[in-house]
Write a protein that holds these residues in place. Structure first.
Motif, PDB file in Angstrom:
ATOM      1  N   SER A 118       2.829  -1.709   6.756  1.00 47.58           N
ATOM      2  CA  SER A 118       2.666  -1.083   5.465  1.00 47.58           C
ATOM      3  C   SER A 118       3.384   0.261   5.504  1.00 47.58           C
ATOM      4  N   LYS A 147       4.219   4.006   3.611  1.00 50.55           N
ATOM      5  CA  LYS A 147       3.654   4.969   2.660  1.00 50.55           C
ATOM      6  C   LYS A 147       4.656   6.099   2.458  1.00 50.55           C
ATOM      7  N   GLN A 180       2.844   3.122  -1.958  1.00 58.37           N
ATOM      8  CA  GLN A 180       2.644   2.304  -0.767  1.00 58.37           C
ATOM      9  C   GLN A 180       3.209   0.917  -1.003  1.00 58.37           C
TER      10      GLN A 180
END
Lengths: 530, 312
Positions: free
Chosen positions: B106, B108, B114
């Protein structure tokens, strides 16, 4: 009466309680060969899986267990003990004119540790919550969190380490204390030099893996926190400790192989070795320098960049003594009288494949290139060239070379040539494809692969079929020779070192009369020198 | 590198060093192979029955010690300069946080955006600061020739400047469990304008024809929570088989379970589910590998998830 017949021929107990270094060598051989085949089968199954990119033949969990167990068995139970425990035990005392090793009982104890370690490792496959799935490196924290049977596998490696230490200790002492009269250091065969250097590595670094493995077990059971950042520990500490042993271990694997090949080349070239001292001292240099390069396994780990630079520099330096050996082996063929028998062919294949292994190591030792190549199939290809192409082929060369002495039987050469052809072609297809795949960015330890890697995987799998076919032919002809091979003469190859001066197979205490040594080991043509 | 795009500013540099190191090594290999074969043929026993003992040559030993040493030091030097380039990001690089967990990536961005794919602008340097929520992972973009391990307790960094438009594979390179080889994502390199438009919009993905938007935008929040905690990496919502048992119909079904190491047949109820989620080792459905990592959930999240599973 040969060592095979002394003390009652058939009784299993007479073998399991024997302190004869030759019998212990065979005890090792009879454990190592089945373990080798188990690990080969696991590797073969992994290659079959990659006939398809996605799900095929086995689950991802099984695949992860396969590469872990393949690595653990091959490294700890075949490649590390292979040449020292089998051929070192058998020939080290004979080559220096001794009747046994310094500590024959300790030698037997080493074998029992080895057998116990192997039993624990096999037990770890079938007990607990499944075979370990961490890779043979057992990196924390994954090895602490996985539910699989890591503690038992780690204990197995610990016990195997005890065996390795005691064998090394025995070889060092034997080399120092048991040489026949006149056997000065510079009259020792080069296989002895190699075993001596290896013995020091085994004694000095194996305890470190012992400590590390105990820490893993303590961490798993009690959460002591040495590897856990939340408790002030650091996972990189594990990697350092692991590689402080496991990189020198690579030299435990390859140096005896180099030594064996150094025995074989002069025999079949029927001339003395080129550069005796260079080869002898380069073994010691490899053992010394090889102990300070471990962190080149960690260039992407986030350790300091300065450490990366220093370890890369040392890595290039350790390549120099290996290069010296290769040049001297090649020069040993010059103006020889070369008889291309199977052991020689395997020894020459060793030199070629080891060159590729060493040179790919050079390439990935360059910092900038390592970043891309690390943890890819390139690395897997590289170390198979070193450990299988190097140590494996040297193991087979040594087995073919000393088979007549160990068992008193000759191996029929023709099928061995066929086996060699299949193995050499299959090997290069398999691991050549690995190098290419790694350059393209195929990560190691992947159950499923992306479509761009598929052609490479197919080629590698076909290569594995050829390789295994060659291995089957080779072991088939060895088994046949064992049963019904022609009786071997005392010196079938025309060798000059001491083992060829005693009967095949040797009697229980090797020498009726301890020989007095008055010449260099490979004096084939003492009258004729340029 | 063969068959691999040069998609970052580092790619061509790394490849050119690779090429010359490879060429030197190949020359060395060919030289040795030539002599091995030539000597084996020229000095075979049938042709050369009378060998000579040549014990060595100090001059040759010196040459073949010093020449490789010099070449090796040169290789070391070029490897080092490349490494310095890889380790020193430009000051103006866009800083993106990479969060790795079993078995998902993931990303950010500084403004809080995100995404589970890494969007990058062509020609704009990007610096990634990594962290892991569980075990060690490895962040690897082959087309960029960059890689960094993602290690607990460390914020390892890596940087690159994309030089080609398109999608490039991100692969995990450190064995991290059963779905290691499925821990993939992509770097999607778009033009600076497209990147900016996406960056300052509410959309999950840039509006470019090539980039199919991930489903994340439209799903209910509870599914987003399950995805965010990586549950859906192993458990399906629609009954399809995956690494772990499907969530569909799990609640209220009778299962053969291992509860605290004891084999029992039981009906999956809320209590058992809570136990299974908070301490995965203590409750397992038989026939699935015992590999579930513990998830950090608030009490509220736990209740939401149990309620949602009940509804499936």
């Amino acid at each position: 009466m040969s060592y095979l017949e002394a003390q009652g021929r058939g009784g299993l107990l007479s073998w399991l309680s024997s302190t004869d270094h030759k019998r212990i060598a065979l005890l090792y051989l009879f454990l190592l060969v089945p373990l080798f085949w188990v690990a080969v089968s696991l590797g073969f199954a992994m290659r079959l899986k990659h006939l398809f990119a996605g799900d095929f033949l086995m689950s991802a969990q099984t695949y992860n267990a396969l590469f872990t167990v393949h690595g653990v068995i091959m490294i700890f139970m075949f490649v590390i003990p292979g040449l020292p425990a089998v051929f070192g035990n058998f020939f080290l005392p004979i080559l220096i004119g001794a009747r046994d090793v310094s500590f024959p009982r300790l030698n037997l104890l080493s074998w029992y540790f080895f057998a116990a370690g192997a039993a624990l490792a096999l037990l770890s496959l079938f007990t607990g919550r499944g075979a370990p799935d961490t890779g043979w490196t057992f990196y924390v924290p994954f090895s602490l969190r996985t539910g699989t049977n890591v503690p038992l596998a780690v204990s197995a490696a610990f016990v195997l380490g005890l065996s390795s230490i005691l064998t090394g200790l025995n070889f060092i002492t034997t080399t120092h204390r048991m040489r026949a009269p006149g056997m000065t250091w510079h009259r020792m065969p080069l296989f002895v030099w190699a075993l001596y250097a290896t013995g020091w590595i085994q004694v000095l670094v194996t305890p470190i893996i012992g400590i590390t493995l105990v820490l893993v077990i303590l961490e798993r059971l009690f959460g002591i926190g040495v590897f856990d950042p939340a408790k002030g520990g650091d996972p990189l500490l594990y990697q350092h400790l692991f590689w402080i042993y496991s990189h020198p271990a690579v030299y435990i694997m390859i140096v005896p192989a180099m030594g064996a090949v150094t025995e074989i080349l002069p025999t079949f070239a029927r001339r003395t070795i080129f550069g005796y001292r260079a080869i002898a001292y380069s073994s010691i240099a490899i053992a010394a320098l090889g102990s300070i390069v471990w962190a080149h396994h960690m260039f992407t780990s986030g350790m300091s960049d300065l450490a990366g630079v220093i370890f890369s520099l040392f890595t290039f330096l350790v390549a120099v003594p290996s290069a010296i050996k290769v040049f001297n082996w090649t020069a040993t063929l010059y103006k020889g009288s070369i008889d291309m028998q199977p052991p020689m062919l395997f020894a020459l294949a060793f030199v070629f494949l080891f060159c590729i292994g060493g040179l790919t190591g050079i390439i990935q030792g360059a910092l900038g290139l390592n970043i891309h190549l690390h943890d890819t199939y390139w690395i897997v290809g590289h170390f198979h060239y070193v450990m299988f192409g190097g140590t494996g082929f040297a193991f087979f060369a040594a087995l073919l070379y000393w088979f007549p002495k160990m068992f008193g039987r000759m191996v029929e050469p023709k099928p061995v040539f066929i086996a060699w052809g299949l193995m050499f072609a299959g090997f290069n297809l398999l691991y050549g494809a690995f190098l290419l795949l790694g350059g393209m960015g195929m990560p190691r330890r992947y159950y499923a692969h992306l479509p761009q890697f598929h052609p490479g995987h197919l080629a590698a799998t076909v290569g594995s079929w050829l390789l295994v076919a060659g291995l089957l032919v080779l072991f088939g002809s060895l088994l046949r020779a064992l049963r019904s091979g022609r009786r071997a003469e005392d010196d079938p190859w025309g060798g000059k070192t001491l083992e060829w001066r005693i009967p095949s197979p040797p009697p229980a205490e090797n020498f009726a009369e301890v020989p007095v040594i008055d010449a260099a080991p490979y004096a084939y043509n003492p009258g004729r020198r340029s | 590198m063969p068959f691999l795009a040069q998609a970052s500013s580092a790619s061509a540099r790394i490849d050119s060093v690779f090429l010359w190191v490879f060429a030197v090594c190949l020359a060395f290999l060919l030289l040795i192979s030539f002599f091995l074969v030539y000597f084996s043929v020229r000095y075979r026993r049938s042709r050369n029955p009378e060998p000579e003992d040549i014990e060595g040559n100090a001059w040759l030993e010196t040459v073949w010690t010093l020449v490789p040493l010099a070449l090796f030091l040169a290789m070391f030097y070029y490897g080092w300069t490349d490494f310095q380039y890889l380790r020193n990001p430009p000051k103006d690089a866009l800083l993106v946080q990479v969060i790795a967990r079993q078995w998902a990536w993931s990303f950010k961005y500084p403004n809080g955006k995100q995404s589970d794919q890494l969007y990058a602008a062509l020609g704009r340097p990007m610096k990634l600061e990594t962290r892991t929520l569980d075990v060690i992972h490895g962040f690897f973009v082959p087309a960029f020739r960059v890689k960094i391990d993602v290690v607990p307790g460390r914020r390892n960094t890596v940087w690159f400047t994309p030089t080609l438009l398109g999608d490039f594979d991100i692969q995990c390179t450190v064995i991290c469990g059963v779905n290691h080889s499925a821990m993939l994502s992509k770097v999607r390199v778009v033009s600076e304008a497209e990147f900016k438009e996406w960056y300052f919009s509410d959309e999950a993905a840039p509006r470019v024809p090539a980039a199919a938007a991930p489903a994340a935008g439209k799903e209910p929040p509870i599914v987003g929570l399950l995805r965010g905690k990586s549950c859906l990496a192993c458990h399906s919502l629609d009954g399809s088989p995956m690494v772990g048992p499907t969530f569909k119909g799990l609640y209220g079904s009778r299962q053969t379970l291992l509860i605290d190491g004891e084999r029992r047949s039981a009906v999956m109820d809320g209590a058992l589910l809570r136990k299974a989620i908070s301490r995965p080792g203590s409750v397992q459905v038989l026939g699935y590998p015992p590999i579930m990592p513990p998830a950090k959930l608030s009490d509220e999240e736990m209740e939401d998830i149990v309620a949602y599973l009940r509804s499936l």
